[in-house]
Motif scaffolding. Structure first.
Motif, short mmCIF file in Angstrom:
data_model
loop_
_atom_site.label_atom_id
_atom_site.label_comp_id
_atom_site.label_asym_id
_atom_site.label_seq_id
_atom_site.Cartn_x
_atom_site.Cartn_y
_atom_site.Cartn_z
N GLU A 49 0.86 -1.19 0.00
CA GLU A 49 0.00 0.00 0.00
C GLU A 49 0.90 1.24 0.00
O GLU A 49 1.74 1.41 0.89
N GLU A 97 -2.93 1.05 -4.40
CA GLU A 97 -3.01 -0.28 -3.82
C GLU A 97 -3.83 -1.17 -4.76
O GLU A 97 -4.64 -0.68 -5.54
N THR A 101 -7.69 -4.42 -2.08
CA THR A 101 -7.34 -3.92 -0.74
C THR A 101 -8.54 -3.31 -0.02
O THR A 101 -9.22 -2.44 -0.55
#
Lengths: 119, 119
Positions: A49, A97, A101
């Motif tokens: 991330e 990301e 996610t």
């Protein structure tokens, strides 16, 4: 296929902890979010991330140290790494990301946004 | 696992058309590049490519229109779309694209950088 102006998109919402999707690059989503306060400790099992500070300051707490980010700085939290974002003042972030996610990772609570809005 | 300051990384090189890898989010690479002039028309068979202007201005020519980007604006060129980046003055760009992406896409010439450096 429209260009995206970060400041214009950020002007469209005010709420914290509610990432908005503003772009996609293959399997990766580009999101914008506003945040202030302390997020929950969490990790993402299989997803890295990226946090890029567009405006303000962000601290990303890791279990062994703190990463302090200023405007124009980014940090990639690797998959599996527990982290807790903290911001004393409002911060505007660009996130990159995988589409899979979830914002709160392995934690499911009132901060969890299962289906972020596209703006 | 270090944070990345975009301006500091951009100060480490001056050459044009030579993207440097500064981060990775799963299969996507984050690159920085400086550019001035006219790039070649090309496309990427299977990869989207995000151009975010960090400093300066960029025009992305598509076959049917031009996208004009200012600082803080990005555009995602979808896979398969022919494009030609053009900048009258020096522009600093953040690129996000799959690790498999070659800068000149389907075209191989003296501008092709087969293995971008990590900085």
């Amino acid at each position: 296929m429209q260009k995206v102006n970060l400041a214009q998109k950020l002007s469209l919402f005010q709420e914290y902890c509610s990432p908005k999707i503003v772009g996609q690059v293959n399997d990766c989503l580009v999101k914008l979010t506003k945040f202030k306060g302390e997020f929950v400790w969490h990790h993402h099992e299989a997803e890295d991330e990226l946090f890029l500070v567009v405006q303000g300051r962000l601290t990303i707490k890791l279990r062994d140290r703190d990463i302090h980010l200023e405007e124009g700085e980014f940090f990639v939290v690797p998959q599996g790494a527990e982290h807790k974002p903290v911001a004393k003042e409002e911060v505007h972030l660009l996130l990159i990301e995988p589409a899979t996610t979830l914002n709160t990772g392995n934690v499911h609570n009132e901060m969890t946004i299962p289906e972020p809005e596209r703006i």
